[in-house]
Design a protein around this motif. Sequence first.
Motif, PDB file in Angstrom:
ATOM      1  N   LEU A 136      46.522  44.750  44.452  1.00 37.62           N
ATOM      2  CA  LEU A 136      46.211  44.403  45.978  1.00 37.62           C
ATOM      3  C   LEU A 136      44.854  44.210  46.104  1.00 37.62           C
ATOM      4  O   LEU A 136      44.191  43.519  46.840  1.00 37.62           O
ATOM      5  CB  LEU A 136      47.031  45.262  46.840  1.00 37.62           C
TER       6      LEU A 136
ATOM      7  N   LYS B 276      43.480  41.054  44.610  1.00 34.92           N
ATOM      8  CA  LYS B 276      43.782  39.784  45.539  1.00 34.92           C
ATOM      9  C   LYS B 276      43.148  39.786  46.792  1.00 34.92           C
ATOM     10  O   LYS B 276      42.895  38.659  47.290  1.00 34.92           O
ATOM     11  CB  LYS B 276      45.484  39.907  45.587  1.00 34.92           C
ATOM     12  N   SER B 277      42.971  40.992  47.414  1.00 34.21           N
ATOM     13  CA  SER B 277      42.476  41.119  48.690  1.00 34.21           C
ATOM     14  C   SER B 277      41.045  40.775  48.996  1.00 34.21           C
ATOM     15  O   SER B 277      40.329  40.409  50.045  1.00 34.21           O
ATOM     16  CB  SER B 277      42.947  42.293  49.606  1.00 34.21           C
ATOM     17  N   SER B 278      40.362  41.124  47.802  1.00 31.18           N
ATOM     18  CA  SER B 278      38.687  41.043  47.897  1.00 31.18           C
ATOM     19  C   SER B 278      38.017  39.888  47.159  1.00 31.18           C
ATOM     20  O   SER B 278      36.973  39.791  47.362  1.00 31.18           O
ATOM     21  CB  SER B 278      38.307  42.197  47.744  1.00 31.18           C
TER      22      SER B 278
ATOM     23  N   THR C 280      48.216  31.022  46.410  1.00 32.36           N
ATOM     24  CA  THR C 280      47.381  31.575  47.219  1.00 32.36           C
ATOM     25  C   THR C 280      46.802  30.404  48.215  1.00 32.36           C
ATOM     26  O   THR C 280      46.787  29.413  47.837  1.00 32.36           O
ATOM     27  CB  THR C 280      46.199  32.321  46.773  1.00 32.36           C
TER      28      THR C 280
ATOM     29  N   THR D 243      39.051  35.504  51.450  1.00 27.18           N
ATOM     30  CA  THR D 243      38.214  35.846  50.213  1.00 27.18           C
ATOM     31  C   THR D 243      37.315  34.566  49.982  1.00 27.18           C
ATOM     32  O   THR D 243      36.142  34.557  49.352  1.00 27.18           O
ATOM     33  CB  THR D 243      39.168  36.248  49.086  1.00 27.18           C
TER      34      THR D 243
ATOM     35  N   ILE E 228      44.270  47.788  50.131  1.00 25.58           N
ATOM     36  CA  ILE E 228      43.570  46.487  50.862  1.00 25.58           C
ATOM     37  C   ILE E 228      42.240  46.968  51.630  1.00 25.58           C
ATOM     38  O   ILE E 228      41.332  46.380  51.510  1.00 25.58           O
ATOM     39  CB  ILE E 228      44.578  45.743  51.452  1.00 25.58           C
TER      40      ILE E 228
ATOM     41  N   ASN F  29      38.040  46.035  51.648  1.00 28.00           N
ATOM     42  CA  ASN F  29      37.733  45.166  52.569  1.00 28.00           C
ATOM     43  C   ASN F  29      37.316  45.945  53.890  1.00 28.00           C
ATOM     44  O   ASN F  29      37.750  47.228  54.088  1.00 28.00           O
ATOM     45  CB  ASN F  29      38.889  44.342  53.097  1.00 28.00           C
TER      46      ASN F  29
ATOM     47  N   ALA G  75      40.910  44.464  57.657  1.00 25.45           N
ATOM     48  CA  ALA G  75      41.881  43.330  57.546  1.00 25.45           C
ATOM     49  C   ALA G  75      42.719  43.167  58.823  1.00 25.45           C
ATOM     50  O   ALA G  75      42.987  44.229  59.458  1.00 25.45           O
ATOM     51  CB  ALA G  75      42.818  43.794  56.404  1.00 25.45           C
TER      52      ALA G  75
ATOM     53  N   MET H 243      46.794  39.117  57.628  1.00 20.88           N
ATOM     54  CA  MET H 243      46.394  39.132  56.311  1.00 20.88           C
ATOM     55  C   MET H 243      47.102  40.076  55.389  1.00 20.88           C
ATOM     56  O   MET H 243      47.620  39.900  54.529  1.00 20.88           O
ATOM     57  CB  MET H 243      44.820  39.515  56.333  1.00 20.88           C
TER      58      MET H 243
ATOM     59  N   LEU I  60      49.644  39.609  52.290  1.00 20.40           N
ATOM     60  CA  LEU I  60      49.307  40.155  50.931  1.00 20.40           C
ATOM     61  C   LEU I  60      50.425  40.868  50.429  1.00 20.40           C
ATOM     62  O   LEU I  60      50.777  40.920  49.316  1.00 20.40           O
ATOM     63  CB  LEU I  60      48.072  40.672  51.107  1.00 20.40           C
TER      64      LEU I  60
END
Lengths: 201, 97
Positions: free
Chosen positions: A16, A19-21, A95, A101, B22, B26, B29, B33, B37
């Motif tokens: 995660l 994938k998120s960054s 995605t 990102t 997440i 970050n 978020a 989002m 995810l």
Amino acid sequence: MESKDYLKDLSEIKDLMNKSSRFISLSGLSGILAGTYALIGAAIAYWLVTNYSYGTLILDGKIFRLVMLDLCLVAFLSIITGIILTTRKAKKNNTKMWDATSKRLVINFLIPLVAGGLYILIILSNGKYGQTGGLMLIFYGLALVNASKYSIGDIRYLGYIEIILGLIATLFPGYGFWLWVLGFGVMHIVYGTWMHFKYDK
Amino acid sequence: MSIINNINKVFDHRIRLGIMSILMVNEFADFNMLKELLGTTDGNLASHTKALEKAEYIKVEKQFIGRKPNTRYSTTKLGEMEFKKHIEALEKLINKQ
């Protein structure tokens, strides 16, 4: 039994976070094609300059404009190919192409690149064009290093190589053209091939 | 026993762990989002963000983008600390077995 669950937790956390960054759908194939365009573009420029301009470039001449057009075409085709192939890969990875990102990746890539591009245009308009090739390599390398935080880490190494090639090119302006060919042509192909086999397969 | 103590009850759920993961990498978020995810439903996600908010592990900011309401989340210092402790505890548990 329980430790297996915790292991799964940890790998899910890692997944995660990545994938998120990070935008990981960059296509290796587009690197190979960009390198090929650069080689073809360089060959055309070489042919133009040696056959019609006696091996020298005059800044406001017709040949110079043709070489610039050639260069813009290479950049344009590379970007279009990159977008198409990356979109395709993003779809395959399930995605989105344009998410937080990829936005972050593009912005961080563009800051050094646009600053460098403007700087090159400014010194070109002052009539100093001996270092153009080297400067393009340096700023492109910086853009890659800056963007690498938001994508697959390997881009960083391509960036380092481009910066080194650029510095050599500014030190020996006579070899600027060949170092440009090496940096934008050969390195993209080598790198794209490596990425293709490492991530696309 | 000390290892067990560091396993944080608040994080004892996949979705909550996911939200924290997440937000750790970050700056912030937004709701959509997180939803994309984590592949979860609105209601499920809302209840878990609420639990994390109540523990003061995450901050919630409500704002408008144009006319659309937008909720965005970020971690608090406390949340980051607790998450790190939790991960370390998980690692120790795994290494022990």
